[in-house]
Scaffold this motif. Structure first.
Motif, short mmCIF file in Angstrom:
data_model
loop_
_atom_site.label_atom_id
_atom_site.label_comp_id
_atom_site.label_asym_id
_atom_site.label_seq_id
_atom_site.Cartn_x
_atom_site.Cartn_y
_atom_site.Cartn_z
N UNK A 179 5.22 -3.52 -11.06
CA UNK A 179 4.00 -4.33 -11.08
C UNK A 179 3.32 -4.39 -9.72
N UNK A 180 4.08 -4.36 -8.64
CA UNK A 180 3.50 -4.62 -7.33
C UNK A 180 2.51 -3.54 -6.87
N UNK A 181 2.66 -2.32 -7.34
CA UNK A 181 1.72 -1.28 -6.94
C UNK A 181 0.31 -1.57 -7.48
N UNK A 182 0.19 -2.46 -8.46
CA UNK A 182 -1.12 -2.78 -9.03
C UNK A 182 -1.88 -3.80 -8.20
N UNK A 208 0.83 -1.21 0.00
CA UNK A 208 0.00 0.00 0.00
C UNK A 208 0.86 1.26 0.00
N UNK A 209 2.07 1.19 0.51
CA UNK A 209 2.95 2.35 0.58
C UNK A 209 3.77 2.57 -0.69
N UNK A 210 3.65 1.66 -1.66
CA UNK A 210 4.41 1.83 -2.91
C UNK A 210 3.87 2.99 -3.72
N UNK A 211 4.75 3.72 -4.40
CA UNK A 211 4.27 4.77 -5.30
C UNK A 211 3.44 4.17 -6.44
N UNK A 212 2.38 4.84 -6.81
CA UNK A 212 1.50 4.35 -7.87
C UNK A 212 1.92 4.89 -9.24
N UNK A 241 11.51 -5.81 -8.22
CA UNK A 241 11.16 -4.76 -7.25
C UNK A 241 11.51 -5.15 -5.80
N UNK A 242 11.90 -6.38 -5.58
CA UNK A 242 12.16 -6.87 -4.22
C UNK A 242 13.26 -6.09 -3.50
N UNK A 263 12.68 -0.67 2.17
CA UNK A 263 11.59 0.02 2.85
C UNK A 263 11.21 -0.65 4.18
N UNK A 264 11.70 -1.84 4.43
CA UNK A 264 11.33 -2.58 5.64
C UNK A 264 11.83 -1.87 6.89
#
Length: 113
Positions: A50-53, A41-45, A73-74, A80-81
């Motif tokens: 792909x993960x922001x989708x 949810x915190x990823x930029x859109x 993207x990992x 970010x952890x």
């Protein structure tokens, strides 16, 4: 809210649909759902990732090519952890993405709440 992971060896079957196909579920993970949902949810859109989708409220399905793209993207997600539970969630996600990306015809389902 949480996101569970399901790895399927072919196109997933959805409950309620009649099908003569055999079950496709290979394995699933429920352990890190809340941490995974928070990080995604915190990823930029609207980026090239792909993960922001991934929709935290509905199912999102990645095929093997999409899983391979998301796998790149990992490293950013690991940066970010903020605690061990987040890092464990991302490591679990990475394992599922890798298995999907390296298994022809497989699908990874992100099961949202």
């Amino acid at each position: 809210m949480g996101i569970d992971l399901q790895l399927h060896n072919s196109r997933p079957q959805w409950p309620g649909r009649r099908s003569r196909r055999k079950p496709t579920l290979v394995r699933q993970s429920h352990e890190h759902g809340a941490a995974l949902a928070k990080l995604i949810a915190e990823l930029p859109t609207n980026t090239s990732g792909k993960l922001w989708t991934v929709d935290p409220y509905n199912n999102t399905v990645f095929n093997e090519q999409e899983a391979a793209a998301a796998l790149r993207e990992i490293p950013d997600l690991l940066d970010r952890c903020t605690d061990n539970s987040h890092a464990e969630a991302i490591c679990d996600l990475a394992a599922y993405l890798n298995d999907c990306a390296t298994t022809p015809g497989s699908y990874l389902v992100f099961v949202g709440d």
